[in-house]
Every structure is written in C-alpha cells, then in structure tokens.
Scaffold this motif. Structure first.
Motif, PDB file in Angstrom:
ATOM      1  N   ASN A 190     -12.606  -6.692  -0.505  1.00 60.10           N
ATOM      2  CA  ASN A 190     -11.244  -6.868  -0.965  1.00 60.10           C
ATOM      3  C   ASN A 190     -10.458  -5.560  -1.057  1.00 60.10           C
ATOM      4  O   ASN A 190      -9.301  -5.564  -1.457  1.00 60.10           O
ATOM      5  CB  ASN A 190     -11.244  -7.530  -2.338  1.00 60.10           C
ATOM      6  N   THR A 191     -11.089  -4.459  -0.711  1.00 62.97           N
ATOM      7  CA  THR A 191     -10.355  -3.213  -0.783  1.00 62.97           C
ATOM      8  C   THR A 191      -9.290  -3.157   0.288  1.00 62.97           C
ATOM      9  O   THR A 191      -9.480  -3.646   1.394  1.00 62.97           O
ATOM     10  CB  THR A 191     -11.299  -2.006  -0.638  1.00 62.97           C
ATOM     11  N   GLY A 192      -8.160  -2.586  -0.046  1.00 63.42           N
ATOM     12  CA  GLY A 192      -7.100  -2.432   0.937  1.00 63.42           C
ATOM     13  C   GLY A 192      -7.109  -1.084   1.582  1.00 63.42           C
ATOM     14  O   GLY A 192      -6.206  -0.749   2.342  1.00 63.42           O
ATOM     15  N   LYS A 193      -8.135  -0.326   1.318  1.00 65.87           N
ATOM     16  CA  LYS A 193      -8.164   1.067   1.727  1.00 65.87           C
ATOM     17  C   LYS A 193      -8.451   1.190   3.212  1.00 65.87           C
ATOM     18  O   LYS A 193      -9.488   0.735   3.686  1.00 65.87           O
ATOM     19  CB  LYS A 193      -9.242   1.787   0.930  1.00 65.87           C
ATOM     20  N   LEU A 194      -7.537   1.799   3.937  1.00 70.09           N
ATOM     21  CA  LEU A 194      -7.755   2.160   5.335  1.00 70.09           C
ATOM     22  C   LEU A 194      -8.092   3.641   5.387  1.00 70.09           C
ATOM     23  O   LEU A 194      -7.434   4.449   4.738  1.00 70.09           O
ATOM     24  CB  LEU A 194      -6.519   1.904   6.184  1.00 70.09           C
ATOM     25  N   GLY A 236      -6.595  -7.499   1.705  1.00 73.30           N
ATOM     26  CA  GLY A 236      -7.806  -6.824   2.138  1.00 73.30           C
ATOM     27  C   GLY A 236      -7.619  -5.744   3.174  1.00 73.30           C
ATOM     28  O   GLY A 236      -8.583  -5.289   3.785  1.00 73.30           O
ATOM     29  N   GLY A 237      -6.403  -5.296   3.393  1.00 75.60           N
ATOM     30  CA  GLY A 237      -6.203  -4.129   4.253  1.00 75.60           C
ATOM     31  C   GLY A 237      -5.888  -4.433   5.698  1.00 75.60           C
ATOM     32  O   GLY A 237      -5.809  -3.538   6.522  1.00 75.60           O
ATOM     33  N   ASN A 273     -11.303  -0.199   8.049  1.00 75.49           N
ATOM     34  CA  ASN A 273     -11.285  -0.850   6.743  1.00 75.49           C
ATOM     35  C   ASN A 273     -12.734  -1.110   6.356  1.00 75.49           C
ATOM     36  O   ASN A 273     -13.480  -1.683   7.127  1.00 75.49           O
ATOM     37  CB  ASN A 273     -10.499  -2.155   6.872  1.00 75.49           C
ATOM     38  N   ASP A 286      -5.651  -1.379  -6.908  1.00 68.71           N
ATOM     39  CA  ASP A 286      -6.727  -0.432  -6.577  1.00 68.71           C
ATOM     40  C   ASP A 286      -6.108   0.961  -6.582  1.00 68.71           C
ATOM     41  O   ASP A 286      -5.401   1.327  -5.646  1.00 68.71           O
ATOM     42  CB  ASP A 286      -7.312  -0.778  -5.213  1.00 68.71           C
ATOM     43  N   GLN A 308      -1.459  -3.980   8.400  1.00 69.24           N
ATOM     44  CA  GLN A 308      -0.493  -3.301   7.566  1.00 69.24           C
ATOM     45  C   GLN A 308       0.672  -2.801   8.416  1.00 69.24           C
ATOM     46  O   GLN A 308       0.472  -2.173   9.451  1.00 69.24           O
ATOM     47  CB  GLN A 308      -1.155  -2.128   6.841  1.00 69.24           C
ATOM     48  N   PHE A 344      -5.018   7.319   1.736  1.00 68.78           N
ATOM     49  CA  PHE A 344      -4.760   6.160   0.885  1.00 68.78           C
ATOM     50  C   PHE A 344      -4.521   6.584  -0.555  1.00 68.78           C
ATOM     51  O   PHE A 344      -5.223   7.438  -1.094  1.00 68.78           O
ATOM     52  CB  PHE A 344      -5.968   5.222   0.951  1.00 68.78           C
ATOM     53  N   TYR A 404      -3.205   0.381  -3.815  1.00 65.64           N
ATOM     54  CA  TYR A 404      -3.080  -0.924  -3.155  1.00 65.64           C
ATOM     55  C   TYR A 404      -2.775  -1.982  -4.207  1.00 65.64           C
ATOM     56  O   TYR A 404      -3.495  -2.105  -5.197  1.00 65.64           O
ATOM     57  CB  TYR A 404      -4.387  -1.221  -2.427  1.00 65.64           C
ATOM     58  N   TYR A 422       0.487   5.421   0.976  1.00 63.72           N
ATOM     59  CA  TYR A 422      -0.308   6.465   1.608  1.00 63.72           C
ATOM     60  C   TYR A 422       0.473   7.779   1.544  1.00 63.72           C
ATOM     61  O   TYR A 422       1.701   7.787   1.396  1.00 63.72           O
ATOM     62  CB  TYR A 422      -0.577   6.149   3.086  1.00 63.72           C
ATOM     63  N   TYR A 439       0.841  -1.196   0.000  1.00 62.15           N
ATOM     64  CA  TYR A 439       0.000   0.000   0.000  1.00 62.15           C
ATOM     65  C   TYR A 439       0.881   1.253   0.000  1.00 62.15           C
ATOM     66  O   TYR A 439       1.945   1.271   0.616  1.00 62.15           O
ATOM     67  CB  TYR A 439      -0.873   0.053   1.261  1.00 62.15           C
TER      68      TYR A 439
END
Lengths: 114, 113
Positions: free
Chosen positions: B97-101, A99-100, B93, A56, A103, A45, A48, A35, A33
């Motif tokens: 499946n998103t990795g976005k925090l 999936g976040g 979160n 993403d 991290q 963000f 990803y 940021y 990821y």
C-alpha cells in the motif's frame, strides 16, 4: 481535461521564513503525492495521501516539513524555518489508483532559499 | 538498499533511429515500474508502465522490457524524433500500500537532426 496544478510556480524566500506550497490534484483522484527534485537529480519521495487514511510521511526529511490535505482534494506542503538546502523543485502528483500506480505530475514549484 | 539507477547519463541518437534507455533496479520485491519523460521546466510526464508479472509492454512508439532475473528495465523509443529530447527517469514501486516511488537519476536523450 485539467491536469495537476501547483502554485506558486516560483518562490524565493529568505532563510528562516516559512513557506506554503499548494497542489490541486486531478479531479476525482484519491491519491496525492509530494516529491522533491534537487538540481539535476531524480525525484525524492516526501509524503503520500490516500483517501481518508493516515498519510505516509516516511519521506519527510525533518520536522520542519509538514503537509495536509483538506477535503480529500487540495494539499498544502509547509516548510518552516527554511534552510538553503531546502532549495529545490517541489512536485505534486495524483492518481486514481492507490498504492503508487499511474502517478500524474504537476509542473512543480521552484523554491529558492536565499 | 533502495536504488534505481540508469546506466548512461546522456544518450545521443540520430533522428529516425531507435533509442534504448536502460535502468537497473535493486529491489526484487518491486512489483511495478514506470518510465517518465521530463522536459526542461516541466513536471515528469507519464510514458508507460509495467507490472512485475509482465516481461514486455508496448505503447505508441515505446516499448518497456522487464528482466526480473537481472533486475533490469529498458525503454525503447522507435523512430526517435526531436520532440523526444528530454530527461528520462525510471521508477519502481515497492508494492503493497505504499505510494513511494523510487526514482533513478535520469538519462538525458539528445536527438540530432
């Protein structure tokens, strides 16, 4: 063991120049990821990567920003035609879980655009 | 909208006391929450996490509480030490499946000797 590493630690560039920031994730971590953290702010963000899946990119602020991840390991964040508002700390994180989750962050690259 | 917020920008506590840092989140669909500690000039350090199917989780000197009814998250630090001085961020979160925090703005914890 070794954590996430980033280089350079500091980068000063002139407005309009391109910059490349590098991230080496923890060995074996499939998720990576990027940021951005502006002064005194939380993290924003950017992008990803998970394995071989399409990244993403929903957090990239403009088409001047791009990132790639080669061989499922090292990643490079490129900012073209830098602007002063790009000045921030750019942080990379990796995770063994997609999936976040869980991290782990590197120390960041402080970018200053003059 | 997407937002994770912290109630207080700065918290000052006496060494040895317990600290409580609060966080409000807005997305009821979030399934995972994390607390990070960030010292000056360093990247965020993972402290503890909790999934939405839990109300409480304990670590070493830290406890995270999750109240889904009011969308509130808190971090409790027992016997606060000078080394705990840092900025603390909560993050959520959105799941899938998103990795976005999504990160909050942070609370600065100051520990007085």
């Amino acid at each position: 063991g070794a954590g996430v590493s980033q280089s350079p630690s500091n980068k000063v560039t002139e407005k309009g120049k391109d910059v490349e920031l590098r991230c080496d994730p923890i060995s074996g971590h499939t998720a990576l990821y990027w940021y951005r953290q502006s002064l005194g702010q939380g993290l924003e963000f950017l992008i990803y990567f998970q394995g071989n899946s399409a990244p993403d990119k929903s957090g990239l602020p403009s088409d001047r920003f791009s990132a790639e991840r080669t061989g499922g390991s090292v990643s490079t964040l490129t900012i073209q035609r830098t602007q002063q508002e790009d000045s921030a700390v750019y942080l990379c994180a990796s995770s063994s879980t997609p999936g976040g989750y869980e991290q782990y962050f590197g120390p960041g690259t402080r970018l200053t655009v003059t | 909208g997407e937002s994770v917020g912290l109630h207080l920008p700065t918290l000052s506590v006496q060494e040895g006391d317990n600290s409580i840092i609060n966080c409000a989140y807005s997305n009821s669909a979030s399934d995972y929450f994390i607390w990070y500690k960030q010292e000056s000039g360093k990247g965020p350090q993972f402290i503890i996490d909790i999934r939405s199917n839990m109300d409480k989780r304990q670590g070493q000197r830290v406890t995270v509480l999750l109240n889904k009814t009011v969308k509130h998250l808190s971090l409790q630090i027992a016997a606060t030490q000078p080394g705990d001085s840092a900025v603390y961020f909560c993050a959520e979160n959105f799941g899938g499946n998103t990795g976005k925090l999504i990160f909050g703005q942070g609370t600065t914890l100051q520990v007085k000797p």
